[in-house]
Write an enzyme that holds these catalytic residues in place. Sequence first.
Site, PDB file in Angstrom:
ATOM      1  N   TRP A 134       0.873  -1.183   0.000  1.00  0.00           N
ATOM      2  CA  TRP A 134       0.000   0.000   0.000  1.00  0.00           C
ATOM      3  C   TRP A 134       0.913   1.238   0.000  1.00  0.00           C
ATOM      4  CZ3 TRP A 134      -2.106   2.712   4.820  1.00  0.00           C
ATOM      5  CH2 TRP A 134      -3.111   3.626   4.490  1.00  0.00           C
ATOM      6  N   ASP A 215      -1.183  -5.547   9.472  1.00  0.00           N
ATOM      7  CA  ASP A 215      -2.125  -4.531   9.008  1.00  0.00           C
ATOM      8  C   ASP A 215      -3.355  -5.287   8.505  1.00  0.00           C
ATOM      9  OD1 ASP A 215      -3.543  -2.555   7.791  1.00  0.00           O
ATOM     10  OD2 ASP A 215      -1.995  -1.973   6.343  1.00  0.00           O
ATOM     11  N   LYS A 250     -13.452  -0.495   6.024  1.00  0.00           N
ATOM     12  CA  LYS A 250     -13.955  -1.236   4.852  1.00  0.00           C
ATOM     13  C   LYS A 250     -15.022  -2.244   5.282  1.00  0.00           C
ATOM     14  CE  LYS A 250     -10.332   0.688   3.060  1.00  0.00           C
ATOM     15  NZ  LYS A 250      -9.871   1.253   1.865  1.00  0.00           N
TER      16      LYS A 250
HETATM   17  C1  PLP Z   1      -3.566  -1.998   3.352  1.00  0.00           C
HETATM   18  C2  PLP Z   1      -4.246  -0.866   4.033  1.00  0.00           C
HETATM   19  N1  PLP Z   1      -3.942  -0.598   5.301  1.00  0.00           N
HETATM   20  C3  PLP Z   1      -4.516   0.409   5.962  1.00  0.00           C
HETATM   21  C4  PLP Z   1      -5.439   1.221   5.350  1.00  0.00           C
HETATM   22  C5  PLP Z   1      -5.988   2.381   6.133  1.00  0.00           C
HETATM   23  O1  PLP Z   1      -7.319   2.334   6.408  1.00  0.00           O
HETATM   24  P1  PLP Z   1      -8.097   3.561   7.022  1.00  0.00           P
HETATM   25  O2  PLP Z   1      -8.906   4.132   5.910  1.00  0.00           O
HETATM   26  O3  PLP Z   1      -8.923   2.945   8.095  1.00  0.00           O
HETATM   27  O4  PLP Z   1      -7.114   4.524   7.558  1.00  0.00           O
HETATM   28  C6  PLP Z   1      -5.798   0.989   4.034  1.00  0.00           C
HETATM   29  C7  PLP Z   1      -6.766   1.858   3.366  1.00  0.00           C
HETATM   30  O5  PLP Z   1      -6.918   1.909   2.196  1.00  0.00           O
HETATM   31  C8  PLP Z   1      -5.183  -0.092   3.348  1.00  0.00           C
HETATM   32  O6  PLP Z   1      -5.467  -0.367   2.091  1.00  0.00           O
END
Ligand code: PLP
Length: 400
Positions: A134, A215, A250
């Site tokens: 990410w 994560d 999500k």
């Molecule tokens: C792999 C990954 N980790 C963490 C997050 C962060 O999520 P949040 O929107 O709750 O900050 C995302 C969001 O797209 C993600 O894709």
Amino acid sequence: MTATSPLFTGLTDQAADGLLALMLAYRADDRPGKLDLGIGVYRDDSGTTPVMAAVKAAERILVDTQPTKVYLGVDGDTGYVQRLAAIPLGAERVRDERLIGMQTPGGTGALRLAAELVAANTAPRRVWIGTPTWPNHVPIFRAAGVAIAEHPFYDPLSQSLDLDGMIAALETASAGEALLLHGCCHNPAGIDFTPDQWERIADVAARRRLIPIVDLAYQGLGRGLEADAYGTRLLFDRCETMLLAYSCDKNFGLYRERTGALWAKAPDAASASRLHVAMRNPARAAWSMPPDHGAAVVRIILESEELTRQWRDELEHMRRRVLGLRERLAGLHPALAGLRSQTGMFAMLPVAHDTVMALRRDHGIYIADDGRLNVAGLTDAAMPRLGAALAPWLGDVRAG
Ligand SMILES: Cc1ncc(COP(=O)(O)O)c(C=O)c1O
């Protein structure tokens, strides 16, 4: 600088975040049929991201019963933290005296807090991250002052996982270094480790005394709520210590409510409260106290058997819809057949950067710069258009 000279004048151009730039380019495109397959949100077949019915019901309860808006405290909604923990960790680990946790602003806040913890309390101050990942992972850890060590992971063009390369790199890691792992539904690669692969990763992490940071931002959107927690639970059981950065944004569809949590397993019960303070201090300095709404909604859902059942059903419906879309996407062209073995909201198309740009320029189809496509943003109506736009770029590949 004199008292009258203007401020912020010596700035040099900074690279914009790729996904934020993509959102802006999409908004600026005035072609009527433009297609947003970039940003990672779930959409239904009409192209909208609805509020889940269980969330709406919980929000009504919250509005009717919330007695006050006073601050929550640095740990946030502790009922939320406690009940939610059982979803990724399973009920028996929640009772473990070594487990501590707190609410964070989204999964991003949880990751940043994990990074601060590593920066302030480990001597190597280094985190291992597989590529690709990410795009926000590296900036989050860098911003906290943690050095990045990259390990091999996945080659998008040949669509191959390099687990041997990953393990070989981790065999060179030193005790106290952190290891960032996607708990499920890897973003962007769509890879989910099998139980055997998780065994190998847990083994090297435990032997080399690494600090796994899981994560988990898509639990329930891959193979199901339980299966998606496999690696997280294994690492908890095997490693001296580990961190779990969780997002409800999500799987509860709460995106803008910024609903997350960070849990840590301390090496022993005696050090758990010290670790808790070490987590609270950077949180206090960053956001002081987290926002309430999303966490209260999740807590109300999890306090009610009926709402929990409704949420699980809705999540399962979303998961199945994304699976169906992935199947249709993979059927568009033999070169896309490999996408069937990926899971989660994203697929990494086996295309080069030129193709990504051509899709945007010639067809108004927006996918991320690295070829990541948000499967959950597709609709049946968009499928033939995407197939036609991609065909010239995928070549004459035969399935097999
Ligand atoms: C792999 C990954 N980790 C963490 C997050 C962060 O999520 P949040 O929107 O709750 O900050 C995302 C969001 O797209 C993600 O894709």
